[in-house]
Motif scaffolding. Structure first.
Motif, PDB file in Angstrom:
ATOM      1  N   UNK A 356       0.830  -1.208   0.000  1.00  0.00           N
ATOM      2  CA  UNK A 356       0.000   0.000   0.000  1.00  0.00           C
ATOM      3  C   UNK A 356       0.863   1.256   0.000  1.00  0.00           C
ATOM      4  N   UNK A 357       1.718   1.341  -0.999  1.00  0.00           N
ATOM      5  CA  UNK A 357       2.613   2.486  -1.141  1.00  0.00           C
ATOM      6  C   UNK A 357       2.061   3.432  -2.205  1.00  0.00           C
ATOM      7  N   UNK A 358       1.896   4.690  -1.844  1.00  0.00           N
ATOM      8  CA  UNK A 358       1.383   5.703  -2.766  1.00  0.00           C
ATOM      9  C   UNK A 358       2.583   6.425  -3.354  1.00  0.00           C
ATOM     10  N   UNK A 359       2.863   6.172  -4.628  1.00  0.00           N
ATOM     11  CA  UNK A 359       4.142   6.580  -5.201  1.00  0.00           C
ATOM     12  C   UNK A 359       3.954   7.383  -6.490  1.00  0.00           C
ATOM     13  N   UNK A 360       4.948   8.199  -6.843  1.00  0.00           N
ATOM     14  CA  UNK A 360       4.893   8.934  -8.108  1.00  0.00           C
ATOM     15  C   UNK A 360       5.174   8.012  -9.291  1.00  0.00           C
ATOM     16  N   UNK A 361       4.580   8.323 -10.430  1.00  0.00           N
ATOM     17  CA  UNK A 361       4.934   7.630 -11.668  1.00  0.00           C
ATOM     18  C   UNK A 361       4.613   8.530 -12.848  1.00  0.00           C
ATOM     19  N   UNK A 362       5.184   8.181 -13.974  1.00  0.00           N
ATOM     20  CA  UNK A 362       5.040   9.008 -15.180  1.00  0.00           C
ATOM     21  C   UNK A 362       4.570   8.158 -16.348  1.00  0.00           C
ATOM     22  N   UNK A 363       3.874   8.833 -17.263  1.00  0.00           N
ATOM     23  CA  UNK A 363       3.498   8.213 -18.521  1.00  0.00           C
ATOM     24  C   UNK A 363       3.943   9.110 -19.659  1.00  0.00           C
ATOM     25  N   UNK A 364       3.970   8.528 -20.844  1.00  0.00           N
ATOM     26  CA  UNK A 364       4.385   9.313 -22.004  1.00  0.00           C
ATOM     27  C   UNK A 364       3.474  10.519 -22.186  1.00  0.00           C
ATOM     28  N   UNK A 365       4.032  11.554 -22.793  1.00  0.00           N
ATOM     29  CA  UNK A 365       3.264  12.766 -23.002  1.00  0.00           C
ATOM     30  C   UNK A 365       3.322  13.706 -21.817  1.00  0.00           C
ATOM     31  N   UNK A 366       4.364  13.583 -21.010  1.00  0.00           N
ATOM     32  CA  UNK A 366       4.549  14.425 -19.825  1.00  0.00           C
ATOM     33  C   UNK A 366       3.355  14.357 -18.882  1.00  0.00           C
ATOM     34  N   UNK A 367       2.874  13.148 -18.657  1.00  0.00           N
ATOM     35  CA  UNK A 367       1.793  12.929 -17.703  1.00  0.00           C
ATOM     36  C   UNK A 367       2.413  12.438 -16.399  1.00  0.00           C
ATOM     37  N   UNK A 368       2.345  13.271 -15.397  1.00  0.00           N
ATOM     38  CA  UNK A 368       2.973  12.966 -14.111  1.00  0.00           C
ATOM     39  C   UNK A 368       1.891  12.773 -13.062  1.00  0.00           C
ATOM     40  N   UNK A 369       1.938  11.653 -12.382  1.00  0.00           N
ATOM     41  CA  UNK A 369       0.821  11.310 -11.511  1.00  0.00           C
ATOM     42  C   UNK A 369       1.300  10.498 -10.312  1.00  0.00           C
ATOM     43  N   UNK A 370       0.344   9.832  -9.647  1.00  0.00           N
ATOM     44  CA  UNK A 370       0.612   8.991  -8.481  1.00  0.00           C
ATOM     45  C   UNK A 370      -0.246   7.745  -8.585  1.00  0.00           C
ATOM     46  N   UNK A 371       0.192   6.678  -7.916  1.00  0.00           N
ATOM     47  CA  UNK A 371      -0.591   5.454  -7.892  1.00  0.00           C
ATOM     48  C   UNK A 371      -0.217   4.630  -6.666  1.00  0.00           C
ATOM     49  N   UNK A 372      -1.100   3.703  -6.340  1.00  0.00           N
ATOM     50  CA  UNK A 372      -0.796   2.750  -5.290  1.00  0.00           C
ATOM     51  C   UNK A 372       0.040   1.617  -5.873  1.00  0.00           C
ATOM     52  N   UNK A 373       1.014   1.156  -5.134  1.00  0.00           N
ATOM     53  CA  UNK A 373       1.816   0.035  -5.598  1.00  0.00           C
ATOM     54  C   UNK A 373       2.323  -0.739  -4.390  1.00  0.00           C
ATOM     55  N   UNK A 374       3.127  -1.738  -4.649  1.00  0.00           N
ATOM     56  CA  UNK A 374       3.544  -2.626  -3.562  1.00  0.00           C
ATOM     57  C   UNK A 374       4.727  -3.470  -3.980  1.00  0.00           C
TER      58      UNK A 374
END
Length: 544
Positions: A356-374
């Motif tokens: 349950x780690x809420x972490x930064x991530x990026x997608x193509x097209x300069x889309x910068x966001x966050x998501x849950x991961x583990x």
């Protein structure tokens, strides 16, 4: 199909034996072996990679292992690794939530997104270190440090969270044609451009993995500036006061080549005191082993991910985390339990937040966001950050004066880490390490005396002639067979019918035996004689 295959050979350190072996290789195979990692021109105290040589041989895939055996039979050749990519049929169970979807914390049972800070006691530890500095008892003043931490992963992105990553110091070892083209536009050689290209390479598809794991350490709260979407930025790096240097070693989270060893060696040349590696290989490669030992002998604390959930596979053991010189952290949860899908075993030192780690991530097209991961991808950088804070608090000069042998510094940290761990009731220390990371207790724990520390290394330094690095797909008729690795000791008298049953029974009785093959149908048969021969040799080499 015939093509060129890369080979690495470990040659004897004896100059006469080395020259004789190199001459024989040149005469038999008509190639000139060259040092795979260059010569020791950087004054490393213990340069273990200098005796690894590489070359290419033109061969069919089916004959690669025959050539490897021929090389192994040459006097002075201690180990042989054909570098062959292994095709496997499992993938990561990665959350494919929409961009920036928070997934309501209460409804989904998610904890506070910052839970790992309080759980590991990083804020309290930093405050304690600062207070100790003010009374002359510590060496960290609570601000920026000159510590270099090597981040071996998929590289960085321009996510606003990663503004403190030392991207100008980074190295790129993927270096595709596209990398070279892009380097023209950014004005830096491609080898110094460790930027993640965000290509979702299969089977381990995790573009932006390096962004997520770096954010756990040096992430800076952006107040949503530059973020795509409406999810709040709840993140904070546990210890953003160090120099995180990115080394891009792959587009995925699993490697089948020697780029990790190249990056690790460069990290030591760059005077990195800590290495974090949320990245792994499924098979043992000699250059990986030598890189880990070189770091250990030079007093570099290397924290490696043991691995975690994979579809169809509950647990898996990976390299370099299996090497005893590394520090290994499995996954703990927000309610102080060991995550059942995190790897456990005798090699694990400790557990740290990773579910349950809420972490930064990026997608193509300069889309910068966050998501849950583990996963152990996050318990690893948190533990590496703890190592960096421990070094900053005690001070390099003090540690170097106390521990005259560089490897003692690594063992001193391991000792303090395990002795200071928080151990909940019922915690299984045989499987999940000494307990859960407690950084405040780690800093408070007294340093062990040098004479109480013991050098650690693998049971064997030199490989047996009968055992080579096994590319399992060359010994499995059907490529759809999935496998659990490491290895099992199988006596030659066992027959085809009970081989899988025997391995499973032994695995349940003996913690040292951790290999199990899963056969999807009767058509998926293994060449048992070849399998038994190679597995037994592999097991003997590693003391199973």
């Amino acid at each position: 199909m015939f093509k060129y295959y890369n080979f690495e050979v470990l040659i004897s350190d004896n100059e006469e034996e080395k020259q004789r072996a190199l001459t024989q290789i040149k005469q038999i195979f008509k190639v000139t072996p060259r040092p795979a990692f260059g010569r020791n021109s950087h004054n490393l105290k213990n340069d273990r990679l200098k005796n690894i040589y590489s070359f290419k041989l033109f061969s069919s895939r089916s004959l690669v292992w025959d050539k490897a055996q021929m090389l192994a039979n040459i006097d002075g050749v201690l180990d042989v690794d054909p570098i062959i990519k292994t095709k496997v049929s499992f993938e990561l169970e990665e959350d494919e939530a929409p961009l920036n979807e928070m997934q309501n914390i209460r409804q989904k049972g998610r904890p506070d997104p910052k839970w790992y800070l309080s759980n590991s006691k990083f804020p309290e530890a930093i405050a304690y270190a600062k207070a100790q500095y003010q009374i002359g008892e510590g060496h960290y003043n609570g601000g920026e440090t000159n510590l270099n931490l090597a981040h071996l992963d998929t590289g960085y992105t321009d996510h606003p969270e990663l503004s403190k990553v030392k991207r100008e110091l980074g190295y790129n070892y993927v270096n595709t044609i596209l990398d070279r083209i892009l380097s023209i536009f950014i004005g830096r050689p491609s080898k110094r451009n460790a930027k993640d290209r965000l290509r979702n390479a299969r089977p381990f598809k995790w573009a932006s993995h390096g962004t997520s794991t770096a954010g756990i350490i040096v992430g800076i709260n952006t107040n949503n500036r530059g973020i795509t979407g409406d999810a709040p930025d709840f993140t904070n790096g546990v210890f953003p006061h160090l120099n995180l240097i990115p080394y891009r070693i792959s587009e995925t989270i699993v490697s089948f080549n020697n780029k990790m060893a190249h990056a690790a060696r460069q990290a030591m040349i760059d005077r990195c005191q800590v290495i974090t590696m949320s990245h792994a290989g499924l098979l043992r490669i000699r250059s990986w082993k030598e890189a880990v030992r070189e770091a250990y002998e030079n007093g570099v604390i290397w924290v490696a991910a043991p691995g975690s959930h994979i579809k169809g596979v509950k647990k898996i053991w990976t390299y370099p985390a299996k090497f005893p010189e590394t520090i290994t952290a499995t996954v703990s949860t927000f309610d102080n339990k060991a995550w059942e899908k995190g790897f456990g075993g005798k090699e694990v030192d400790i557990a740290a937040p990773g579910l349950d780690m809420y972490v930064p991530f990026s997608r193509k097209g300069k889309k910068y966001a966050y998501r849950w991961s583990e996963g152990s991808s996050f318990s690893t950088p948190i533990t590496a950050a703890a190592a960096a804070l421990w070094l900053a608090h005690h001070g390099q000069d003090k540690l170097n004066a106390l521990y005259l042998k560089p490897w003692q510094k690594v063992e001193a940290f391991r000792n303090c880490l395990k002795e200071s761990a928080r151990r909940p009731d019922g915690w299984n220390t045989q499987i999940y390490g000494a307990g859960i990371l407690d950084v405040l207790s780690l800093l408070k724990h007294p340093l062990p005396m040098p004479e109480s520390l013991h050098h650690t290394s693998s049971k064997t330094d030199e490989c047996s002639k009968k055992s080579l690095m096994v590319d399992w797909n060359d010994y499995i008729l059907n490529k759809e067979i999935t496998f659990h690795t490491c290895c099992a000791k199988i006596e030659s008298q066992e027959n085809d019918d009970n081989i899988f049953q025997k391995v499973e029974q032994r695995a349940s009785k003996d913690a040292k035996i951790k290999m199990k093959h899963i056969v999807s149908s009767e058509e998926n048969k293994i060449k048992s004689a070849e399998l038994k021969s190679h597995v037994k040799g592999f097991a003997d080499d590693w003391g199973y």
